[in-house]
Design an enzyme around this catalytic site. Structure first.
Site, PDB file in Angstrom:
ATOM      1  N   ASP A   3     -91.121  -2.245  33.185  1.00  0.00           N
ATOM      2  CA  ASP A   3     -90.594  -2.643  31.878  1.00  0.00           C
ATOM      3  C   ASP A   3     -91.787  -2.951  30.974  1.00  0.00           C
ATOM      4  OD1 ASP A   3     -89.781  -4.398  29.753  1.00  0.00           O
ATOM      5  OD2 ASP A   3     -87.886  -4.750  30.786  1.00  0.00           O
ATOM      6  N   ARG A  63     -90.344  -7.295  21.927  1.00  0.00           N
ATOM      7  CA  ARG A  63     -88.968  -7.012  22.387  1.00  0.00           C
ATOM      8  C   ARG A  63     -88.159  -6.247  21.336  1.00  0.00           C
ATOM      9  NH1 ARG A  63     -87.084  -6.038  27.383  1.00  0.00           N
ATOM     10  NH2 ARG A  63     -86.539  -7.878  28.531  1.00  0.00           N
ATOM     11  N   GLU A  82     -87.677  -4.718  39.751  1.00  0.00           N
ATOM     12  CA  GLU A  82     -88.203  -4.923  38.396  1.00  0.00           C
ATOM     13  C   GLU A  82     -89.023  -6.208  38.288  1.00  0.00           C
ATOM     14  OE1 GLU A  82     -85.314  -5.241  35.219  1.00  0.00           O
ATOM     15  OE2 GLU A  82     -86.895  -5.138  33.704  1.00  0.00           O
ATOM     16  N   HIS A  89     -92.470  -6.593  29.733  1.00  0.00           N
ATOM     17  CA  HIS A  89     -93.041  -7.514  30.724  1.00  0.00           C
ATOM     18  C   HIS A  89     -94.477  -7.109  31.073  1.00  0.00           C
ATOM     19  CE1 HIS A  89     -89.175  -9.362  31.104  1.00  0.00           C
ATOM     20  NE2 HIS A  89     -88.604  -8.222  31.450  1.00  0.00           N
ATOM     21  N   HIS A 134     -88.107   0.667  31.493  1.00  0.00           N
ATOM     22  CA  HIS A 134     -87.442  -0.021  30.376  1.00  0.00           C
ATOM     23  C   HIS A 134     -88.398  -0.046  29.196  1.00  0.00           C
ATOM     24  CE1 HIS A 134     -84.175  -2.614  32.553  1.00  0.00           C
ATOM     25  NE2 HIS A 134     -83.749  -1.399  32.252  1.00  0.00           N
ATOM     26  N   GLU A 192     -84.432  -1.159  26.106  1.00  0.00           N
ATOM     27  CA  GLU A 192     -83.905  -2.502  26.366  1.00  0.00           C
ATOM     28  C   GLU A 192     -84.625  -3.414  25.377  1.00  0.00           C
ATOM     29  OE1 GLU A 192     -82.972  -4.883  30.442  1.00  0.00           O
ATOM     30  OE2 GLU A 192     -85.066  -4.802  29.856  1.00  0.00           O
TER      31      GLU A 192
HETATM   32  C1  LER Z   1     -84.958  -9.134  31.486  1.00  0.00           C
HETATM   33  O1  LER Z   1     -86.000  -9.551  30.662  1.00  0.00           O
HETATM   34  C2  LER Z   1     -85.069  -7.703  31.812  1.00  0.00           C
HETATM   35  O2  LER Z   1     -86.053  -7.058  31.516  1.00  0.00           O
HETATM   36  C3  LER Z   1     -83.929  -7.047  32.487  1.00  0.00           C
HETATM   37  O3  LER Z   1     -84.167  -5.704  32.707  1.00  0.00           O
HETATM   38  C4  LER Z   1     -83.591  -7.769  33.770  1.00  0.00           C
HETATM   39  O4  LER Z   1     -82.480  -7.211  34.383  1.00  0.00           O
HETATM   40 MN    MN Z   2     -86.081  -4.874  31.831  1.00  0.00          MN
END
Ligand code: LER
Ligand code: MN
Length: 270
Positions: free
Chosen positions: A176, A208, A143, A179, A202, A237
């Site tokens: 994700d 967020r 990730e 990010h 994610h 998430e």
């Molecule tokens: C942390 O920002 C994240 O995205 C998690 O998935 C890390 O394990």
């Molecule tokens: Mn993540």
């Protein structure tokens, strides 16, 4: 479309959280270390029994780039055990963030950059784990995180390079969206580039918060996922904006709607 959840969840223990996830309509739950250290796979399965939830993925050691060689060896052993646990739980993979925060190795630029040193160490660790992934069919999900959370693995292209260098086993990418929104030039393009290595997703919006409350274009991203035929987990998430149950229901419905727009044949369970 399989939608899972890591957070936010309501409830004190895994049972209550699994019941909540099921009630809201999720298909799976992702398990962090808080559930894995003191519990057997049997006990975990017992806790989610009757909820119809699958375990989407579990978290790994998160310590493969510890500067202490004994700790690195230990991290590989933890991940080998986690891969077996994931297999027992029916989870698709073990999530690995190789290192959080700033560099912890000494800088010796005349010989090697810290990035190259860490990359070589990670490739070495992943080659050892590749065997367990082949034996079990469970993937390692690498990730990338944004630059404020790790100095090392920030972009999908870096993960692709590392996976190609390992050249064995089921080492895949966890994309994700939170990010990616910070680090990638284009979420859609990077998803397409990751195509053959994309194993898990994610979901959060740019802030967020739940998908649909920020400025990520989920429709474009879903079109890219359709183009590459992605059929893995999409796991929440994110943080709740207000009431967790209402926020999760709204966001899940928002995504289901978009998914059925880009995949007209898919079912739309409210
Ligand atoms: C942390 O920002 C994240 O995205 C998690 O998935 C890390 O394990
Ligand atoms: Mn993540």
């Amino acid at each position: 479309m399989k939608i899972g959840i890591r957070w936010p969840l309501k409830g004190k223990n895994l049972r209550e959280r699994a019941e909540f996830a099921h009630k809201v309509g999720f298909d799976g739950i992702e398990l962090g270390p808080e559930y894995l250290s003191a519990t057997t796979s049997e006990q975990i399965l017992k806790q989610i029994e009757g909820t119809n939830l699958s375990v989407s993925a579990i978290v790994g050691s998160l310590d493969l780039l510890n500067p202490d060689p004994n700790m690195r060896k230990n991290a590989i052993e933890i991940d080998q055990r986690r891969i077996l646990i994931a297999a027992e739980l029916g989870a698709s993979g073990v999530i690995e963030v190789p290192v959080f925060g700033p560099p912890r190795f000494p800088n010796v630029p005349e010989v090697i950059s810290i990035y190259d040193l860490e990359r070589k160490l990670l490739v070495h660790a992943l080659k050892k784990l590749a065997k367990s992934t082949e034996q079990t069919g469970v993937s390692i999900f690498l990730e990338p995180l944004n630059r404020y959370e790790t100095h090392f693995l920030n972009r999908i292209s870096q993960a692709i390079e590392i996976i190609k260098e390992v050249g064995a086993g089921q080492i895949m990418i966890l994309a994700d969206f939170f990010h990616m929104n910070i680090e990638e030039e284009s979420i859609e393009r990077s998803l397409k580039e990751a195509r053959e290595f994309l194993g898990y997703i994610h979901l959060a919006d740019s802030n967020r918060l739940p998908p649909g409350t920020g400025h990520i274009d989920f429709q474009k991203a879903f079109k890219a996922l359709k183009t590459i035929g992605y059929d893995g987990w999409l796991t929440f998430e994110c943080e709740a904006k207000g009431d967790v149950e209402k926020d999760m229901k709204d966001a899940r419905y928002f995504l289901k709607n978009l998914w059925s727009k880009v995949n007209p044949s898919s079912d739309l369970r409210p």
